[in-house]
Design an enzyme around this catalytic site. Structure first.
Site, PDB file in Angstrom:
ATOM      1  N   ALA A   1       0.633  -1.080  -0.061  1.00  0.00           N
ATOM      2  CA  ALA A   1       0.050   0.080  -0.064  1.00  0.00           C
ATOM      3  C   ALA A   1       0.984   1.209   0.013  1.00  0.00           C
ATOM      4  O   ALA A   1       0.511   2.343  -0.704  1.00  0.00           O
ATOM      5  CB  ALA A   1      -0.784   0.095   1.244  1.00  0.00           C
TER       6      ALA A   1
ATOM      7  N   SER B   1       0.602  12.898   1.542  1.00  0.00           N
ATOM      8  CA  SER B   1       0.001  13.340   0.174  1.00  0.00           C
ATOM      9  C   SER B   1       0.123  14.340  -0.347  1.00  0.00           C
ATOM     10  O   SER B   1      -0.231  15.269   0.324  1.00  0.00           O
ATOM     11  CB  SER B   1      -1.480  12.688   0.239  1.00  0.00           C
ATOM     12  OG  SER B   1      -2.018  12.684  -1.192  1.00  0.00           O
TER      13      SER B   1
ATOM     14  N   HIS C   1      -0.508  11.119 -12.335  1.00  0.00           N
ATOM     15  CA  HIS C   1      -0.354  11.960 -11.296  1.00  0.00           C
ATOM     16  C   HIS C   1       0.654  13.134 -11.608  1.00  0.00           C
ATOM     17  O   HIS C   1       1.946  12.908 -11.752  1.00  0.00           O
ATOM     18  CB  HIS C   1       0.308  11.144  -9.929  1.00  0.00           C
ATOM     19  CG  HIS C   1       0.404  11.975  -8.942  1.00  0.00           C
ATOM     20  ND1 HIS C   1      -0.361  12.044  -7.744  1.00  0.00           N
ATOM     21  CD2 HIS C   1       1.090  13.323  -8.482  1.00  0.00           C
ATOM     22  CE1 HIS C   1       0.040  12.868  -6.768  1.00  0.00           C
ATOM     23  NE2 HIS C   1       0.879  13.621  -7.122  1.00  0.00           N
TER      24      HIS C   1
ATOM     25  N   GLU D   1       3.513   6.491 -11.658  1.00  0.00           N
ATOM     26  CA  GLU D   1       2.109   7.003 -12.009  1.00  0.00           C
ATOM     27  C   GLU D   1       1.853   7.799 -12.888  1.00  0.00           C
ATOM     28  O   GLU D   1       2.234   9.106 -12.823  1.00  0.00           O
ATOM     29  CB  GLU D   1       1.661   7.394 -10.497  1.00  0.00           C
ATOM     30  CG  GLU D   1       1.203   6.292  -9.511  1.00  0.00           C
ATOM     31  CD  GLU D   1       0.425   7.088  -8.257  1.00  0.00           C
ATOM     32  OE1 GLU D   1       0.259   8.308  -8.261  1.00  0.00           O
ATOM     33  OE2 GLU D   1       0.347   6.340  -7.400  1.00  0.00           O
TER      34      GLU D   1
END
Length: 207
Positions: free
Chosen positions: A110, A120, A181, A178
């Protein structure tokens, strides 16, 4: 307006919590271009000024919304239709998301694909997940092979965005690849990184 934060959090983001890592010559916390990662955390109470991205329920900082609007308009001229899949996320929301991924994947895995609360970029209001309006390859690595993904990867720096977690940079960023992103850092930083062929903020601030 951003909520008041502890005075200590306004210090320069110049030293990683892991003393073995090189110091970062980064802007002060909460200034454009500042670092948020596993070593540089946000206050749980931090919330930036926000504005809705036109045509969506997603929010980002006003300057990031303006930049994305310009980028989306330019893409449309090239026959590319972009959408904002996600934008700002609160500390509380990120806590829920990380707990979900931990249950599904285990905490170790995760941590490669999701950020712990406070780490984040989405909490800054400067990060977004970009997608194709068609919905193809949303939040998926295959986005990189779509016309939309290729266009954003090639042109985002012109509007102040960088792909924050590029391919092959997991050891540096702490996160898996990613291609959807993107982080708004302003055109000065984004264009400078592009010209110097520096792919991550961590590398950029240790050069």
């Amino acid at each position: 307006m951003a909520k008041k934060v502890d005075p200590g959090l306004n210090a320069m983001a110049s030293k990683a919590t892991d003393s073995s890592k090189p110091p970062l010559k980064a802007p002060a916390k909460y200034e454009l271009g500042f670092i948020v990662n596993k070593d540089h955390k946000l206050s749980p109470s931090y919330k930036p000024a926000l504005k809705a991205i036109p045509g969506t329920s997603k929010q980002m900082t006003p300057e990031a919304v303006a930049a994305f609007s310009k980028m989306r308009k330019a893409a449309k001229k090239d026959g590319i239709s972009l959408t904002a899949v996600s934008g700002y996320r609160s500390y509380a929301r990120q806590k829920v998301l990380f707990a979900y991924y931990s249950r599904q994947l285990g905490a170790k895995q995760a941590a490669r694909v999701s950020a712990r609360p406070g780490t984040s970029e989405h909490q800054t209001g400067l990060a977004m997940d970009v997608g194709a309006s068609s919905g193809r390859c949303v939040i998926s690595k295959c986005f990189a092979s779509t016309r939309e993904g290729k266009w954003v990867a090639k042109n985002s720096h012109k509007y102040g965005f960088i792909m924050r977690y590029p391919k092959g940079a997991e050891k540096t960023t702490g996160y898996a690849y990613e291609p959807w992103h993107f982080r708004y850092v302003g055109t000065a930083i984004a264009k400078d990184m592009k010209s110097k062929k520096v792919k991550t903020l961590e590398k950029y601030y240790t050069k």
